[in-house]
Design a protein around this motif. Structure first.
Motif, PDB file in Angstrom:
ATOM      1  N   ASN A 166      42.403 -19.911  -9.924  1.00 25.61           N
ATOM      2  CA  ASN A 166      41.724 -21.351  -9.581  1.00 25.61           C
ATOM      3  C   ASN A 166      40.693 -21.226  -8.117  1.00 25.61           C
ATOM      4  O   ASN A 166      39.788 -22.077  -8.024  1.00 25.61           O
ATOM      5  N   LYS A 182      32.925 -25.873 -13.582  1.00 23.98           N
ATOM      6  CA  LYS A 182      34.419 -25.314 -14.032  1.00 23.98           C
ATOM      7  C   LYS A 182      34.655 -25.947 -15.385  1.00 23.98           C
ATOM      8  O   LYS A 182      35.008 -25.075 -16.265  1.00 23.98           O
ATOM      9  N   VAL A 230      35.460 -23.646 -18.709  1.00 22.90           N
ATOM     10  CA  VAL A 230      36.826 -23.884 -19.332  1.00 22.90           C
ATOM     11  C   VAL A 230      36.503 -24.394 -21.095  1.00 22.90           C
ATOM     12  O   VAL A 230      37.189 -24.000 -21.906  1.00 22.90           O
ATOM     13  N   THR A 238      43.687 -20.780 -14.570  1.00 24.08           N
ATOM     14  CA  THR A 238      42.868 -21.482 -15.989  1.00 24.08           C
ATOM     15  C   THR A 238      42.539 -20.626 -16.756  1.00 24.08           C
ATOM     16  O   THR A 238      42.175 -19.413 -16.627  1.00 24.08           O
ATOM     17  N   ALA A 258      40.153 -19.667 -20.221  1.00 17.84           N
ATOM     18  CA  ALA A 258      39.025 -19.998 -20.612  1.00 17.84           C
ATOM     19  C   ALA A 258      38.443 -18.983 -21.668  1.00 17.84           C
ATOM     20  O   ALA A 258      38.839 -17.929 -21.876  1.00 17.84           O
ATOM     21  N   LYS A 267      48.693 -23.778 -22.535  1.00 16.66           N
ATOM     22  CA  LYS A 267      47.270 -23.611 -21.771  1.00 16.66           C
ATOM     23  C   LYS A 267      46.554 -22.513 -22.538  1.00 16.66           C
ATOM     24  O   LYS A 267      45.400 -22.375 -22.626  1.00 16.66           O
ATOM     25  N   GLY A 270      43.109 -22.808 -24.450  1.00 12.71           N
ATOM     26  CA  GLY A 270      41.838 -21.837 -24.197  1.00 12.71           C
ATOM     27  C   GLY A 270      41.400 -21.023 -25.356  1.00 12.71           C
ATOM     28  O   GLY A 270      40.178 -20.827 -25.543  1.00 12.71           O
TER      29      GLY A 270
END
Length: 440
Positions: A166, A178, A182, A299, A301, A370, A374
């Motif tokens: 991040n 962002k 994402v 994160t 993505a 998560k 993604g």
């Protein structure tokens, strides 16, 4: 006289039958049942499960622990045998063609099973019926029917994603947010990735983008399944096209901002945790540990898009039974166990592969959710160009090595792009021709 003789003979025969029955009834019970009838078959107490997936040491340990539950439930032991693509192809071919099959269950990628189907090496699983309590996603269910047979049961879904520390979002290039990254909007492109990596280098003095380039890493998948489709629309068909030249020119420029230690990394979880890189590409199973260890730091993505779209590999693993394998009913019990929603959710949380059923997907919680989110955004991308790893069987290693050689010669050694691609295109054509499948 004749009738008297006939009656006497009948009485003798009757006496023989009665005495025989009496002696038979007096035999001990264990003596009567000791010898099986010709129609009896031995009970299967052990299965051999050969798999090209879940081969890393930590994943093998997870699988063997998982299988203990199956053994406790059924009394059937399972020997998990991880094999490379070429080893698997050679073993299945040798066993099926010789009629001496020892492997009871195959765990392999969809395209690997497709290779076996073309040669008649796997059973049609439709005779076992359906598995209750699980709804397979329509796309993977369709993919499991190959050559008119139910070739495998969908087992796991995998793909590759970007994992971002991040901290990196402080240095986004102008016009990129962002949310763009994402959600995988049209602004999240390879050009944007290049500019982002450049800004990170300028701000920190470090190359903070990383790839798993070591021999045990999966960087070849990035080359043929992500870079090539995004720039050319294909994995191999346009290998030496002008669009491919542009792709390699791009990668040369990007490499200025890639951590040089990438050539020593097999997987990106540890480099991410050590903050040697802030942006990494890798298979979801190989970045899982970073997400689990520090879920608030990272994160997940989708990968970027190129001139032709957002190329990505859809990795679908399935469970198949070799043709003529012994213990097929026991193997079906193992398939049932491995595809139960609770087992699939456990696999997702344990090694990072995604479930193939709706019932399992909703069970995945915590940090692994998560990865599921993604990956789902990548699989749902409107500009997506999904590709499967080509069904090349034992030639799969040569296919991967061709892309790695191109990378080493073009990017690391600086050789002429056009010359290298024209030379290696001949090799690719020979590989596909040897297997009998068209360039894709």
């Amino acid at each position: 006289m004749a009738s008297t003789r006939t009656i006497a003979l009948g009485l003798i025969l009757l006496l023989i039958v009665v005495v025989g029955a009496f002696l038979l009834l007096r035999r001990p019970a264990e003596e009567v049942t000791a010898t099986p009838t010709p129609t009896q078959t031995p009970t299967v107490t052990k299965l051999i499960w050969a798999s090209t997936q879940l081969a890393p040491a930590a994943e093998q340990a997870f699988v063997r622990e998982l299988l203990k539950d199956f053994t406790r439930e059924t009394g059937i032991e399972v020997e998990f045998v991880p094999l490379g693509y070429a080893e698997m192809s050679a073993r299945i071919e040798a066993e099926v063609t010789s009629g001496k099959v020892t492997v009871n269950l195959i765990g392999a990628l969809s395209t690997e099973v497709e290779f076996f189907v073309a040669r008649g090496y796997v059973e049609d699983l439709s005779r076992f019926g359906t598995l209750p309590g699980r709804s397979f996603f329509e796309s993977v269910e369709r993919a499991s029917v190959i050559g008119g047979i139910k070739a495998y049961i969908p087992w796991m879904i995998g793909t590759y994603v970007m994992v971002i520390n991040n901290k990196a979002f402080q240095y986004l290039p102008p016009g990129l947010t962002k949310e763009d990254v994402v959600m995988g909007t049209e602004k999240w492109t390879y050009d944007a990735l290049l500019e982002w990596a450049k800004r990170l280098k300028e701000a920190t003095g470090r190359e903070l983008l990383g790839f798993p380039v070591a021999p045990g890493g999966l960087f070849h998948r990035f080359l043929h399944g992500y870079l090539y489709p995004s720039f050319t629309g294909y994995q191999a068909k346009e290998f030496n096209s002008e669009a491919a030249v542009k792709a390699w020119e791009y990668l040369r420029e990007l490499w200025k901002y890639v951590n040089p230690a990438s050539t020593t990394w097999d997987a990106m979880a540890e480099p991410l945790l050590r903050e040697e890189v802030w942006i990494a590409w890798d298979h979801i199973a190989r970045v899982r540990q970073a997400i689990v260890t520090k879920p608030d730091d990272f994160t997940v993505a989708p990968t970027p898009a190129g001139p032709r779209g957002r190329g990505y590999i859809l990795v679908l693993a399935g469970l198949a039974i070799p043709k003529g394998a012994p213990g097929q009913d026991a193997a079906w019990k193992l398939i049932d166990f491995l595809t139960r929603p609770e087992t699939q959710a456990r696999v997702a949380e344990g090694v990072g592969w995604l479930p193939t059923t709706r019932e399992a997907e909703v069970r995945v919680t915590g940090p692994i959710a998560k990865i599921v989110e993604g990956s789902s955004r990548l699989l749902a991308a409107r500009d997506g160009i999904p590709v499967f790893i080509p069904p090349l069987g034992g030639k799969g290693g040569e296919f991967s090595a061709t892309y790695r050689e191109a990378f080493e010669r073009i990017v690391l050694r600086g050789e002429d792009i056009r010359g290298v691609l024209d030379e290696l295109m001949k090799r690719l054509e020979a590989i596909f021709n040897a297997v009998g499948v068209p360039l894709s």
